[in-house]
Design a protein around this motif. Structure first.
Motif, PDB file in Angstrom:
ATOM      1  N   PHE A  62     -25.707  13.282   3.836  1.00 20.98           N
ATOM      2  CA  PHE A  62     -24.821  12.315   3.183  1.00 20.98           C
ATOM      3  C   PHE A  62     -24.914  10.929   3.799  1.00 20.98           C
ATOM      4  CE2 PHE A  62     -22.527  16.456   3.091  1.00 20.98           C
ATOM      5  CZ  PHE A  62     -22.756  16.720   1.751  1.00 20.98           C
ATOM      6  N   ILE A  63     -24.684   9.945   2.940  1.00 23.84           N
ATOM      7  CA  ILE A  63     -24.384   8.609   3.440  1.00 23.84           C
ATOM      8  C   ILE A  63     -22.865   8.572   3.496  1.00 23.84           C
ATOM      9  CG2 ILE A  63     -24.518   6.123   3.032  1.00 23.84           C
ATOM     10  CD1 ILE A  63     -27.010   6.628   1.322  1.00 23.84           C
ATOM     11  N   HIS A  64     -22.334   8.390   4.683  1.00 27.50           N
ATOM     12  CA  HIS A  64     -20.878   8.381   4.847  1.00 27.50           C
ATOM     13  C   HIS A  64     -20.368   6.980   4.566  1.00 27.50           C
ATOM     14  CE1 HIS A  64     -20.816  12.407   6.521  1.00 27.50           C
ATOM     15  NE2 HIS A  64     -21.882  12.074   7.211  1.00 27.50           N
ATOM     16  N   GLY A 159     -12.375   8.583  21.614  1.00 29.80           N
ATOM     17  CA  GLY A 159     -13.596   8.570  20.794  1.00 29.80           C
ATOM     18  C   GLY A 159     -13.285   8.925  19.343  1.00 29.80           C
ATOM     19  N   LEU A 160     -12.386   9.884  19.173  1.00 27.74           N
ATOM     20  CA  LEU A 160     -12.008  10.309  17.818  1.00 27.74           C
ATOM     21  C   LEU A 160     -11.361   9.170  17.040  1.00 27.74           C
ATOM     22  CD1 LEU A 160     -10.228  13.767  17.607  1.00 27.74           C
ATOM     23  CD2 LEU A 160     -11.992  12.846  16.119  1.00 27.74           C
ATOM     24  N   LEU A 161     -10.466   8.486  17.732  1.00 26.26           N
ATOM     25  CA  LEU A 161      -9.766   7.369  17.111  1.00 26.26           C
ATOM     26  C   LEU A 161     -10.764   6.271  16.727  1.00 26.26           C
ATOM     27  CD1 LEU A 161      -6.876   6.923  16.455  1.00 26.26           C
ATOM     28  CD2 LEU A 161      -6.493   5.921  18.697  1.00 26.26           C
ATOM     29  N   LYS A 162     -11.690   6.030  17.618  1.00 22.64           N
ATOM     30  CA  LYS A 162     -12.711   5.012  17.362  1.00 22.64           C
ATOM     31  C   LYS A 162     -13.530   5.392  16.116  1.00 22.64           C
ATOM     32  CE  LYS A 162     -15.298   1.985  20.212  1.00 22.64           C
ATOM     33  NZ  LYS A 162     -16.067   1.683  21.363  1.00 22.64           N
ATOM     34  N   ALA A 166     -13.739   3.366  12.651  1.00 20.55           N
ATOM     35  CA  ALA A 166     -15.068   2.962  12.167  1.00 20.55           C
ATOM     36  C   ALA A 166     -15.256   3.454  10.731  1.00 20.55           C
ATOM     37  CB  ALA A 166     -16.150   3.542  13.074  1.00 20.55           C
ATOM     38  N   SER A 167     -14.837   4.670  10.483  1.00 21.93           N
ATOM     39  CA  SER A 167     -14.987   5.256   9.151  1.00 21.93           C
ATOM     40  C   SER A 167     -14.131   4.499   8.128  1.00 21.93           C
ATOM     41  CB  SER A 167     -14.601   6.735   9.239  1.00 21.93           C
ATOM     42  OG  SER A 167     -14.416   7.271   7.985  1.00 21.93           O
ATOM     43  N   GLU A 168     -12.927   4.105   8.545  1.00 20.77           N
ATOM     44  CA  GLU A 168     -12.067   3.336   7.621  1.00 20.77           C
ATOM     45  C   GLU A 168     -12.714   2.002   7.248  1.00 20.77           C
ATOM     46  OE1 GLU A 168      -8.116   3.058   9.319  1.00 20.77           O
ATOM     47  OE2 GLU A 168      -7.930   5.241   9.211  1.00 20.77           O
ATOM     48  N   ARG A 169     -13.368   1.383   8.246  1.00 17.92           N
ATOM     49  CA  ARG A 169     -14.001   0.070   7.981  1.00 17.92           C
ATOM     50  C   ARG A 169     -15.130   0.181   6.964  1.00 17.92           C
ATOM     51  NH1 ARG A 169     -13.475  -0.573  13.548  1.00 17.92           N
ATOM     52  NH2 ARG A 169     -15.638  -0.025  13.925  1.00 17.92           N
ATOM     53  N   THR A 170     -15.766   1.358   6.902  1.00 16.89           N
ATOM     54  CA  THR A 170     -16.935   1.500   6.013  1.00 16.89           C
ATOM     55  C   THR A 170     -16.637   2.433   4.828  1.00 16.89           C
ATOM     56  OG1 THR A 170     -17.711   3.161   7.584  1.00 16.89           O
ATOM     57  CG2 THR A 170     -18.747   1.008   7.731  1.00 16.89           C
ATOM     58  N   ASN A 171     -15.356   2.649   4.519  1.00 11.45           N
ATOM     59  CA  ASN A 171     -14.961   3.560   3.425  1.00 11.45           C
ATOM     60  C   ASN A 171     -15.601   4.937   3.582  1.00 11.45           C
ATOM     61  OD1 ASN A 171     -13.497   1.515   2.182  1.00 11.45           O
ATOM     62  ND2 ASN A 171     -15.330   0.743   1.159  1.00 11.45           N
ATOM     63  N   GLY A 416     -18.292   3.754  17.283  1.00  4.86           N
ATOM     64  CA  GLY A 416     -17.624   4.878  16.620  1.00  4.86           C
ATOM     65  C   GLY A 416     -18.481   5.506  15.527  1.00  4.86           C
ATOM     66  N   HIS A 417     -19.743   5.046  15.382  1.00  5.73           N
ATOM     67  CA  HIS A 417     -20.606   5.587  14.329  1.00  5.73           C
ATOM     68  C   HIS A 417     -21.666   6.537  14.905  1.00  5.73           C
ATOM     69  CE1 HIS A 417     -18.995   3.225  11.033  1.00  5.73           C
ATOM     70  NE2 HIS A 417     -19.060   2.135  11.775  1.00  5.73           N
ATOM     71  N   ASN A 418     -21.434   7.051  16.127  1.00  4.24           N
ATOM     72  CA  ASN A 418     -22.368   8.039  16.680  1.00  4.24           C
ATOM     73  C   ASN A 418     -22.406   9.244  15.731  1.00  4.24           C
ATOM     74  OD1 ASN A 418     -19.549   8.192  18.007  1.00  4.24           O
ATOM     75  ND2 ASN A 418     -20.325  10.292  18.098  1.00  4.24           N
ATOM     76  N   GLY A 419     -23.494   9.997  15.816  1.00  2.05           N
ATOM     77  CA  GLY A 419     -23.583  11.210  14.987  1.00  2.05           C
ATOM     78  C   GLY A 419     -23.930  10.959  13.538  1.00  2.05           C
ATOM     79  N   THR A 420     -24.351   9.743  13.217  1.00  2.00           N
ATOM     80  CA  THR A 420     -24.719   9.458  11.821  1.00  2.00           C
ATOM     81  C   THR A 420     -26.073   8.738  11.762  1.00  2.00           C
ATOM     82  OG1 THR A 420     -23.708   7.255  11.792  1.00  2.00           O
ATOM     83  CG2 THR A 420     -22.283   9.107  11.188  1.00  2.00           C
ATOM     84  N   VAL A 421     -26.630   8.701  10.555  1.00  2.00           N
ATOM     85  CA  VAL A 421     -27.897   8.003  10.364  1.00  2.00           C
ATOM     86  C   VAL A 421     -27.667   6.489  10.472  1.00  2.00           C
ATOM     87  CG1 VAL A 421     -29.780   7.525   8.754  1.00  2.00           C
ATOM     88  CG2 VAL A 421     -28.849   9.841   8.926  1.00  2.00           C
ATOM     89  N   HIS A 422     -26.600   6.007   9.797  1.00  2.00           N
ATOM     90  CA  HIS A 422     -26.390   4.547   9.859  1.00  2.00           C
ATOM     91  C   HIS A 422     -26.062   4.112  11.288  1.00  2.00           C
ATOM     92  CE1 HIS A 422     -22.311   6.123   8.911  1.00  2.00           C
ATOM     93  NE2 HIS A 422     -21.902   5.156   9.698  1.00  2.00           N
TER      94      HIS A 422
END
Ligand SMILES: Cc1cc2nc3c(=O)[nH]c(=O)nc-3n(C[C@H](O)[C@H](O)[C@H](O)COP(=O)(O)OP(=O)(O)OC[C@H]3O[C@@H](n4cnc5c(N)ncnc54)[C@H](O)[C@@H]3O)c2cc1C
Length: 441
Positions: A62-64, A159-162, A166-171, A416-422
């Protein structure tokens, strides 16, 4: 130490290494990427099977949300992307509920985390501080362990909060899939490197990295067993965290104790992921009792069930294909890796989730696709997560050494975007900027 005719070496042709190499080559530097596998992409690994109507993802799928790093590439490469439909369910006690309730429980937990913040502590400790009901805790645990591939008693609240912010900033709650497979994204990165004059050496596993300020020499072994050396004034290291944790995987001479300590301060998360291909989309004809009457499974995209061994399932929707993916992260992944065969457990879990006999699922079953990332020698796990104190460790891991060694890869992401492709692509671009700044210094 000779520094050869290369300006920068890059270890690893995953998303981060290719992004770094592309930017460095675009800046006019002579770049060589040294990759152990016979393919690019690393933990992005798409299979194209003539028997499957859709590409099968063994790694990232997925693209998150709408992170700039991936969407820029998707647009430049003219890739077709679809958004996953919102029909998500939870199955509990034999009944289906929409996940609204499930998510609102999780949201409540995260709202409290945001409000109370406080010292970095294990998520499980945070959960035990209030008398949330058992179902809320279970939902929060399933989400955190599944999504972050983490153990709830190890992942740190900071880390979770971060990651949430981060996820909120990128929808990040929107999910997208590249219809031609995630490989098309890394293929585009690969083409950019080559078009800009960079070089990619596949099947070349680095065993040793000798360095001094202003000089690096890699000893690497080719697929045929022959050893060779590669030299340059600088190197971008994108080795996955599991390899950085092990001093014997790739030797650093002289050793880098600060980097090893930083790697030890971040956790490698594990995931068991299996795609099951069936003769037909038989689940679409099924109906299950739900809180709002009987529901057809024809529109099922995601289904969560904390009660079975493989607790998360999704279909290929919006594409109609006879494939489903089973996913278990953290503790659930550990339990599966030690037990019966993954495919057997997956068939059993899928039958339980659908409320049908295992034999019915087995009679429809054609083939399973999976990859053991845990024992993959060039991955050693799925993706990283920060335990208590892990945010500082990520920063330490990302820091360049003596203007000579630069570090990228998802585990070095400090946004906060560790664990993803982006997140991995962002670290490659950051490392490239650091290299260019070091040249100006
Ligand atoms: C099962 C699974 C599902 C995932 N799902 C998603 C998802 O849906 N969405 C998402 O955004 N992310 C997802 N991810 C995470 C995402 O795949 C990674 O965060 C990202 O691909 C990591 O990129 P990287 O460049 O940091 O590392 P890698 O892709 O691992 O690249 C590192 C490269 O280094 C190479 N290498 C290792 N050792 C050596 C050596 N000794 N010498 C030379 N080369 C070496 C490796 O072969 C590899 O190519 C998933 C991961 C997994 C495993």
């Amino acid at each position: 130490m000779e520094t050869g005719d290369t300006d920068v070496l890059v270890i690893g042709a995953g998303a981060s290494g290719l992004a770094a190499a592309g930017d460095l080559a675009a800046a006019g530097l002579r770049v060589r990427v040294v990759e152990a596998r016979g393919r690019v992409g690393g933990r992005v690994h798409t299979l194209y099977e003539s028997s499957s109507p859709v590409p099968v993802e063994l790694g990232a799928e997925f693209i998150h949300g709408e992170p700039r790093e991936t969407w820029e590439l998707v647009e430049r490469a003219n890739l077709l992307v679809c958004e996953l439909p919102g029909r998500r369910w939870q199955k509990r006690g034999g009944r289906l509920t929409t996940t609204d309730e499930f998510w609102s429980k999780i949201e409540k937990v995260f709202e409290r985390l945001k409000r109370e913040g406080g010292r970095d502590r294990a998520f499980e400790e945070f959960l035990s501080e209030r008398r949330e009901d058992a179902e809320t805790r279970e939902a929060a645990r399933l989400y955190v362990e599944g999504f972050h591939a983490a153990h709830s008693e190890r992942i740190g609240t900071r880390g979770l909060l971060k990651a949430e912010e981060a996820s909120e900033r990128t929808n990040g709650d929107k999910l997208f899939r590249v219809l031609s497979g995630y490989r098309s994204v890394v293929e585009h990165l690969r083409e950019e490197v080559l078009r800009r004059g960079g070089e990619i050496m596949l099947g070349t596993a680095v065993e040793e990295l000798r360095w001094r300020p202003g000089g690096v020499e890699l000893t690497a072994r080719g697929a045929g067993g022959e050893a060779g050396t590669h030299a340059a004034p600088r190197v971008v290291v994108t080795l996955p965290l599991g390899l950085l944790k092990d001093e014997k995987a790739v030797r650093f001479v002289p050793e880098l104790p600060d980097k090893r300590a930083a790697a030890a301060g971040i956790e490698v998360g594990h995931v068991e992921r299996v795609t099951l291909r069936f003769r037909e989309r038989f689940w679409e004809k099924l109906e299950l009792p739900g809180d709002e009457g009987v529901r057809s499974l024809a529109e099922m995209s995601f289904l969560f069930s904390p009660e079975v061994a493989v607790p998360t399932w999704w279909t290929a929707l919006p594409v109609r294909a006879p494939l489903v993916v089973g996913w278990a992260g953290g503790t659930a992944a550990d339990r599966l890796s030690g037990g019966d065969s993954l495919v057997e457990s997956a068939l059993q879990s899928f039958a339980e989730v659908l409320g049908v006999a295992r034999g019915e699922v087995a009679s429809q079953f054609v083939e399973a696709y999976t990859h053991d990332w845990r024992s993959d020698p060039f991955a050693r796990g799925a993706y990283s997560y920060p335990p208590v104190g892990g945010v500082e460790a990520q920063e330490a891991l990302a820091r360049p050494v003596e203007g000579t060694l630069f570090f990228a890869g998802e585990a070095t992401n400090t946004d906060g975007h560790n664990g993803t492709v982006h997140g991995a692509i962002a670290t490659g671009r950051r490392a490239a900027r650091e290299v260019l700044e070091s040249l100006r210094a």
